[in-house]
Design a protein around this motif. Sequence first.
Motif, PDB file in Angstrom:
ATOM      1  N   ALA A   1      15.575  36.040  27.714  1.00  0.00           N
ATOM      2  CA  ALA A   1      16.767  36.696  27.171  1.00  0.00           C
ATOM      3  C   ALA A   1      17.991  35.783  27.266  1.00  0.00           C
ATOM      4  N   LEU A   2      18.066  34.988  28.316  1.00  0.00           N
ATOM      5  CA  LEU A   2      19.216  34.108  28.509  1.00  0.00           C
ATOM      6  C   LEU A   2      19.164  32.861  27.636  1.00  0.00           C
ATOM      7  N   MET A   3      18.018  32.538  27.092  1.00  0.00           N
ATOM      8  CA  MET A   3      17.869  31.323  26.293  1.00  0.00           C
ATOM      9  C   MET A   3      18.264  31.505  24.836  1.00  0.00           C
ATOM     10  N   ARG A   4      18.656  32.691  24.457  1.00  0.00           N
ATOM     11  CA  ARG A   4      19.014  32.943  23.058  1.00  0.00           C
ATOM     12  C   ARG A   4      20.254  32.150  22.679  1.00  0.00           C
ATOM     13  N   ARG A   5      20.282  31.684  21.461  1.00  0.00           N
ATOM     14  CA  ARG A   5      21.410  30.888  20.946  1.00  0.00           C
ATOM     15  C   ARG A   5      22.424  31.802  20.283  1.00  0.00           C
TER      16      ARG A   5
END
Length: 194
Positions: A73-77
């Motif tokens: 979830a935190l890796m979304r751009r």
Amino acid sequence: MSRVREFDTDEVIQKAMEVFWTHGYEGTSIQDLAEATGLGRGSLYAAFGSKHGLYELALQRYVLQTTDATRRALMRREPIRKVMRDLLLGRLNSSLEVPGRPGCLLVMAITERVPHDEATNRIVRDAIGALQDSFSATLYMARSMGELPVETDVPTLANFLVTMIQGLRIMSAVSTDLSTLEQVIDVALVAIPE
């Protein structure tokens, strides 16, 4: 000749995780685990040594699943505030998705086991550390891209957001009013500087 195990260990751990998540450690009996997994008590003891041995594996499985989901979830751009809001809402929704099940096995472990169980304490500390590292990495990236001011105290902000998630999980066990908890998330996001 020793007998070969005739069950899928991963499946048993997953089923045990669900039982511990629903009833907590103290509220779960070996009989509950036997019924949920389809194994006899003797097979459970032979495979996992004790209820606590199975609990540790189940808690580690839960931590791995939730930590991986958080990292993804935190890796979304997307803009940092949207990423954080979506993550917090996602954790809130997952806490509320199964009626009668408390919000988070990790939070249950903290309140039920950590004060007097060193093995659980270690698992929990490692899990919280991994979450803080994931949040910090995302916040440092946002800062390097100019989304956060250069003076942003990333470690403190990461600790706050991890604490926020755990607090949401606790509150979701008390209140199922999604709109009130969403308002809390919106207030928390004010802590992310512009």
